[in-house]
Structures are given as structure tokens and as C-alpha cells.
Design an enzyme around this catalytic site. Structure first.
Site, PDB file in Angstrom:
ATOM      1  CB  ALA A  55      14.693 -26.065  -0.019  1.00  0.00           C
ATOM      2  CB  ILE A 163      10.257 -29.475  10.070  1.00  0.00           C
ATOM      3  CG1 ILE A 163      10.532 -31.284   9.079  1.00  0.00           C
ATOM      4  CG2 ILE A 163      11.080 -29.652  10.830  1.00  0.00           C
ATOM      5  CD1 ILE A 163      11.627 -31.163   8.430  1.00  0.00           C
ATOM      6  CG  ASN A 165      10.411 -26.784  15.991  1.00  0.00           C
ATOM      7  OD1 ASN A 165       9.619 -27.591  16.307  1.00  0.00           O
ATOM      8  ND2 ASN A 165      11.343 -26.670  15.972  1.00  0.00           N
ATOM      9  CG  ASP A 196      11.763 -35.580  20.626  1.00  0.00           C
ATOM     10  OD1 ASP A 196      12.416 -33.852  20.846  1.00  0.00           O
ATOM     11  OD2 ASP A 196      10.705 -34.710  20.135  1.00  0.00           O
ATOM     12  CG  HIS A 223       9.172 -31.574  18.279  1.00  0.00           C
ATOM     13  ND1 HIS A 223      10.366 -32.592  18.856  1.00  0.00           N
ATOM     14  CD2 HIS A 223       9.039 -30.480  17.613  1.00  0.00           C
ATOM     15  CE1 HIS A 223      11.159 -32.284  17.668  1.00  0.00           C
ATOM     16  NE2 HIS A 223      11.093 -31.220  17.186  1.00  0.00           N
TER      17      HIS A 223
END
Length: 359
Positions: A55, A163, A165, A196, A223
Site C-alpha cells: 500500500a 496486480i 507483474n 489494458d 497482460h
């Protein structure tokens, strides 16, 4: 008696306020703080408990702000290994319904996760100029593994939005962790590919001269790079593009992340638009949990749409997460060729994630 009672009530109120900003490191005290009546004396906002893991990062901070603004969130737990007291204090001052509490470092991870309905994971290092998504792999894969081990232990029934990557690999990593823990539910594990779609809607809107909020472009596959396949033949509202426009739009959508990395020139990656997209997808998940009907978003999930074990496509969200995976629909020749290219790279990324856990 009355004065003493009032004094005790005031002391309890002050203790509650302090607990939001300075969580105790004592296990027993932490657990007691998590109880609903200790979040707010009366009238706690109805809604869901959401945790953001990572966060204090470039995505995590604006994402936490946007989740604090969401009326469906009643409790917001913010976790990271650095800088959490400041981020928590800052966001907690917003006069919205969600109660905010910060958690700092590995010893407080379990307390951050206990009782959560939705867990969002933007944790990890960002991409830098010249860095591929694969360059991120070893660091971010280990981070996701650790966080998912905590989820499996403390909130195994939570919806999990990944989320971090490379999503093409980190979602399979999360799945393998949950399988080993015996808690895996493919309906509750979703890779966030909304950025996207957001980019596709924006770029197509620019070409057509339309408000991007009125444009809906399905984006399937994965993604990263060529695994991102915008289905421009299925754009709503219905329209037609020249071959040059299709080539331009497809390339720009696939390379949107690189466009931002290069524009920031070493100062970061796509954090603000990613936070917006993640908050948009999280809101869709919360509305599904709430029982709202007709919630359809693209997401990278365990899938039988293709022969691959994971694939991004339209899904219908509901009380259990993914209620239905929708078919791809008709593809034109350009999209069919793109799909074959995407599947080859996607297959390798999936295997890389699975092998990381099972090595």
C-alpha cells in the site's frame, strides 16, 4: 458514576483512534483490535473488508486512496514493509466511511489479512527503462508467494486481485500456493488486466472522436506485450477500422506500459492509471459480492476458453467471484493470428510461474 463512565468512554474512544494509526505489535492486542466494535463505537459503515498489500508503493498509495473513497468498503487494511505509518495517517484523515488501519512488516501480515473479503496485491518492484516484465520475475514472484501464503492461512475465502507483474506468471504462482495450502478456488483468484481495457477504450475513443467512457473494447489473452490482444472487431459501439488503424491501435495498446515507462524516463512506471484501473476492477468485484447483477469485466483467470490453463477474457462477477467465463466470440483473421502468437508466449509465462513454486 456518570463522570467516571464518561471518562471511561472517552478513554475507549481515544484508544480506538490510536489503534488505527499505531497497531500494537502484540498478537493478542492486534486480534482484539480487529473486532468490529473496536473499529467504531456506533454506526460503522456497512460494506466489505478490503486489504491492499503493497500500500505504500507507487500503485499502492493512489489505489488505497481510491479504495478509501469506495462506499462499499467499510474497513481498509493497508500493508507494506516500509512507510506504512505515514501513508495510513494520511489516508485515514479522509472523511469517508471506511475505517483505515496500517500494518508494517512481515510480523503484522497475518493481522492485516484476518477476516478480509477482498485482497488486492500491487506489491513488488516497478519496471524501469530497459527492463522487461521477465526481469521483474524473481523478485516479484517471491513477494507474491509470501503474501499468498498469508492469504491461504488468514482469509482463504477472500477474493484475490493480483496486480504484481508479470501477471501472466504471478497468477499461476498464487494458484500453486493456494493448491499446496488446500485452499485454491479458481473463482476467487483474478489477475487484473483492466488497465489494458482502460487504455484500449481511451485510444479507440481518441481515434473515433468518442468519449472513452462510452467505448468498450474487449481485451483478451494476457497482460504483457503481444499477449495483450484487443478485439477491435468487437468494439462497442460497433465501428470499422482501416488496417492502418488496427495496426496502430493494437501496437499502442500492447505497448502502453512501455510508453509510460519511457515518458517517465526512469522515474517510474504506470502507477496512476494502474491504480485507477485496479480500483475500477476492485469496485466491480465488490459490486459482485454485494449481489449486483450483470457485472462483466475482462480478467486473467483459470479458464477453459483456450487450451491454456489461464487466459484473460470477459467474466461475469458475482458473490463467489467469477460466476461465468464468457466465450471469446467471433475473431477476424488479424485477431486469430494475434491469438496464436499470444498463446505461445503466454504458455511459457504460465509454466514459468508454476515451476517457480514446484521447483
Amino acid at each position: 458514576m456518570e463522570k467516571g463512565g464518561a471518562g471511561n468512554a472517552a478513554a475507549r474512544r481515544m484508544a480506538r483512534l490510536a489503534s488505527h494509526l499505531h497497531p500494537s505489535t502484540s498478537q493478542m492486542e492486534e486480534v482484539s483490535i480487529l473486532r468490529g466494535y473496536n473499529c467504531r463505537a456506533k454506526g460503522a459503515a456497512p460494506g466489505f473488508k478490503v486489504a491492499v498489500l503493497g500500500a505504500s508503493g507507487g500503485i499502492g498509495q493512489p489505489l488505497s486512496l481510491l479504495m478509501k473513497m469506495n462506499p462499499l468498503v467499510s474497513v481498509l487494511h493497508l500493508y507494506d514493509v516500509v512507510n506504512m505509518p505515514g501513508v495510513t495517517a494520511d489516508i485515514s484523515h479522509m472523511n469517508t466511511g471506511a475505517v483505515v488501519r496500517g500494518f508494517l512488516g512481515q510480523p503484522q501480515l497475518e493481522n492485516a489479512l484476518t477476516g478480509m473479503d477482498l485482497v488486492i496485491i500491487p506489491a513488488g518492484i516497478p519496471r524501469k527503462p530497459g527492463m522487461t516484465r521477465d526481469d521483474l520475475f524473481n523478485i516479484n514472484a517471491g513477494i507474491v508467494r509470501t503474501l499468498c501464503e498469508g492469504i491461504a492461512k488468514c482469509c482463504p475465502n477472500a477474493i484475490v486481485n493480483v496486480i504484481s507483474n508479470p501477471v501472466n506468471s504471478t497468477v499461476p504462482i498464487a494458484a500453486e500456493v493456494f493448491k499446496k495450502a488446500g485452499t485454491y478456488d479458481p473463482k476467487r483468484l483474478l489477475g487484473v488486466t483492466t488497465l489494458d481495457v482502460v487504455r484500449a477504450n481511451t485510444f479507440v475513443g481518441e481515434v473515433l472522436g468518442l468519449d472513452p467512457r462510452d467505448v468498450n473494447v474487449p481485451v483478451v489473452g494476457g497482460h504483457a506485450g503481444i499477449t495483450i490482444l484487443p478485439l477491435l472487431s468487437q468494439v462497442n459501439p460497433s465501428c470499422s477500422f482501416t488496417s492502418e488503424e488496427i495496426s496502430y491501435l493494437t501496437s499502442r495498446i500492447q505497448n502502453g506500459g512501455t510508453e509510460v515507462v519511457e515518458a517517465k524516463a526512469g522515474a517510474g512506471s504506470a502507477t496512476l492509471s494502474m491504480a485507477y484501473a485496479a480500483a475500477k476492477f476492485a469496485d466491480a468485484c465488490l459490486r459482485g459480492l454485494h449481489g449486483d447483477a450483470g457485472i462483466v469485466e475482462c480478467s486473467y483467470v483459470a479458464s477453459q476458453v483456450t487450451e491454456l490453463p489461464f487466459f484473460a477474457s470477459k467474466v461475469r462477477l458475482g458473490r463467489c467471484g467469477v460466476e461465468e467465463i464468457l466465450p471469446l466470440g467471433p475473431l477476424n483473421e488479424f485477431e486469430r493470428a494475434g491469438l496464436e502468437k499470444a498463446k505461445k508466449e503466454l504458455s511459457e509465462s504460465i509454466q514459468k510461474g508454476v515451476s517457480f513454486i514446484n521447483k
